[in-house]
Write an enzyme that holds these catalytic residues in place. Structure first.
Site, PDB file in Angstrom:
ATOM      1  N   GLU A 274     -10.601  -0.553  -5.399  1.00  0.00           N
ATOM      2  CA  GLU A 274      -9.247   0.018  -5.379  1.00  0.00           C
ATOM      3  C   GLU A 274      -9.318   1.461  -5.838  1.00  0.00           C
ATOM      4  O   GLU A 274      -9.989   1.780  -6.822  1.00  0.00           O
ATOM      5  CB  GLU A 274      -8.291  -0.716  -6.337  1.00  0.00           C
ATOM      6  CG  GLU A 274      -7.821  -2.071  -5.928  1.00  0.00           C
ATOM      7  CD  GLU A 274      -6.818  -2.650  -6.944  1.00  0.00           C
ATOM      8  OE1 GLU A 274      -6.279  -1.866  -7.773  1.00  0.00           O
ATOM      9  OE2 GLU A 274      -6.594  -3.862  -6.916  1.00  0.00           O
ATOM     10  N   GLU A 328       5.237  -1.577  -2.234  1.00  0.00           N
ATOM     11  CA  GLU A 328       5.609  -2.977  -2.488  1.00  0.00           C
ATOM     12  C   GLU A 328       6.748  -3.014  -3.515  1.00  0.00           C
ATOM     13  O   GLU A 328       6.557  -2.723  -4.695  1.00  0.00           O
ATOM     14  CB  GLU A 328       4.397  -3.755  -3.001  1.00  0.00           C
ATOM     15  CG  GLU A 328       3.249  -3.785  -2.007  1.00  0.00           C
ATOM     16  CD  GLU A 328       1.971  -4.340  -2.610  1.00  0.00           C
ATOM     17  OE1 GLU A 328       1.912  -5.555  -2.888  1.00  0.00           O
ATOM     18  OE2 GLU A 328       1.034  -3.547  -2.827  1.00  0.00           O
ATOM     19  N   LYS A 331       6.772  -5.230  -7.134  1.00  0.00           N
ATOM     20  CA  LYS A 331       5.743  -5.124  -8.155  1.00  0.00           C
ATOM     21  C   LYS A 331       6.388  -4.745  -9.485  1.00  0.00           C
ATOM     22  O   LYS A 331       7.245  -3.852  -9.543  1.00  0.00           O
ATOM     23  CB  LYS A 331       4.688  -4.087  -7.771  1.00  0.00           C
ATOM     24  CG  LYS A 331       3.850  -4.473  -6.564  1.00  0.00           C
ATOM     25  CD  LYS A 331       2.596  -3.646  -6.461  1.00  0.00           C
ATOM     26  CE  LYS A 331       1.588  -4.046  -7.520  1.00  0.00           C
ATOM     27  NZ  LYS A 331       0.286  -3.368  -7.337  1.00  0.00           N
ATOM     28  N   GLU A 337       4.000   1.882  -9.751  1.00  0.00           N
ATOM     29  CA  GLU A 337       3.396   0.655  -9.247  1.00  0.00           C
ATOM     30  C   GLU A 337       3.941   0.258  -7.872  1.00  0.00           C
ATOM     31  O   GLU A 337       3.272  -0.413  -7.102  1.00  0.00           O
ATOM     32  CB  GLU A 337       3.631  -0.494 -10.231  1.00  0.00           C
ATOM     33  CG  GLU A 337       2.819  -0.394 -11.505  1.00  0.00           C
ATOM     34  CD  GLU A 337       1.326  -0.539 -11.237  1.00  0.00           C
ATOM     35  OE1 GLU A 337       0.940  -1.443 -10.472  1.00  0.00           O
ATOM     36  OE2 GLU A 337       0.542   0.262 -11.778  1.00  0.00           O
TER      37      GLU A 337
END
Length: 401
Positions: A274, A328, A331, A337
């Site tokens: 990541e 997203e 999250k 985030e």
């Protein structure tokens, strides 16, 4: 005199480690792309798995990591040729460590029905386990990985599927300069077991590395250009190896490699499971801007297309999984985030990383389909969406930014 001897001894150790590490990089693969992307699904407005696969195929991204074994996702990737890394959640790790039968049952139920049509090439067991607080989980991780590998071997899948685990950069007690990379005292015992398993099974060490966090935590002392991997930045020179680093990410990877070498496993490859940069954050999240996110990912893509390795392993193109494909919205945590994606859930780009859509040619590098397949990205995820190709002129312009 004592200080001089200590410095001399340190340089000798570094030189020995360099010999081990550089010799392991001989005969590397240059041709295949090493770029992947993380496909997270913590959102209630994301496109369907088949639409996602169409998008990925149009971008010609050949490696994807997911955080579960969702049957719909597994089926959608069938016959695409895209390499898929799937994940065993933390809560299943202790039972897999305690019972080889549990590991075999999981592989038989969750992976085997889709293989080989769905090209599963990796299983990530847990996530950032060694920097958590669960002692039982830490002790269970490597035994669970061994049981999973045995299950794959029993099913004849072990030559195709590697078992590893994604680690936080916090497993390092020191990461600067890179040659002084060393694991924390708490992690070192587990790391020796993990690295032994990875060496035995020819699997990579996965690290989640985010220069963004280093910059956010100390923006007055950490160079933004260095964190963004801007190629024109002078960077930093390791005083022990004299290697020059223009990218904090690549320096972090080499620090992990040196830490592994100190435990006798300098031949285990280090891949980035990541990395990314948020395009938006809370007021106290320094550097979380659209401009910085675009610069970070653009610079990373340019290094990938150039086949660049780290200064320690310059001939070995660094394998990287970009985080993430989509923003997203569910999250938890700070605003950053929810804003790491290259795309909004509706298929529109959050930002353009600097590559323009243009006609492809034999002389250009491409991550997308031919011009004939272009359509409106909001209507058809199979259309040309982000990266088609770029020319030498575009690369030159990007490097001047």
């Amino acid at each position: 005199m004592a200080a001089a001897l200590l410095r001399s001894s340190s340089r000798l150790v570094i030189a020995a480690l360099l010999c081990i590490l550089l010799s392991s990089a001989v005969g590397v693969l240059r041709g295949a792309t090493a770029l992947g992307i993380n496909y997270g699904q913590v959102g209630n407005n994301l496109p369907s798995p088949p639409q996602v696969v169409q998008l990925l195929s149009s971008l010609r991204i050949g490696k994807v990591r997911i955080y579960d074994v969702n049957p719909q996702v597994m089926s959608a990737f069938a016959n695409t040729g895209i390499e898929l890394v799937v994940t065993v959640p933390d809560d299943l790790v202790p039972s897999m460590a305690a019972s080889s039968g549990q590991a075999l049952q999981w592989v038989t139920a969750s992976v085997r029905p889709y293989f080989p049509a769905t090209r599963v090439t990796g299983i990530a067991v847990g996530n950032e386990v060694f920097t958590g607080d669960d002692a039982q989980l830490k002790a269970s991780l490597v035994p669970a990985m061994r049981n999973l590998h045995a299950a794959l071997a029993q099913l004849g899948m072990d030559p195709y599927v590697r078992v590893s685990t994604a680690n936080s950069l916090a497993v390092l007690a020191s990461s600067y300069p890179p040659s002084q990379g060393v694991f924390t005292q708490d992690a070192a015992g587990y790391m020796a077991q993990l690295l032994r398993f990875l060496a035995e099974t020819n699997a990579p060490f996965w690290i989640n590395a985010y220069p963004y966090f280093a910059y956010k935590d100390d923006p007055t002392r950490v160079s933004l250009d260095y964190a963004l991997s801007n190629p024109a930045h002078v960077g930093a020179v390791d005083p022990y190896t004299r290697l020059q680093y223009t990218s904090m990410l690549y320096a972090q990877v080499d620090a992990v490699t040196f830490a592994a070498a100190r435990l006798g496993y300098g031949n285990v490859p280090v891949h980035v499971s990541e990395t990314g940069w948020p395009s938006k954050g809370d007021p106290n999240e320094s550097g979380a801007t659209l401009e910085n996110a675009r610069a970070y990912n653009r610079n990373l893509l340019l290094r990938q297309f150039a086949g660049e390795g780290t200064p320690l392993r310059p001939k070995l193109r660094l394998e990287v999984y970009l985080f993430a494909l989509f923003n997203e919205n569910m999250k938890p945590g700070p605003a950053s985030e929810r804003n790491y994606g290259l795309y909004q859930p509706d298929g529109s780009m959050v930002y353009n990383v600097g590559l323009v859509q243009q006609a492809t040619s034999a002389a250009s590098l491409s991550l997308a389909t031919s011009p004939a397949s272009r359509t409106d990205v909001r209507k058809d995820f199979g259309g040309l969406c982000l990266f088609t190709s770029f020319t030498f002129l575009l690369i030159t312009q990007a490097f001047r930014l």
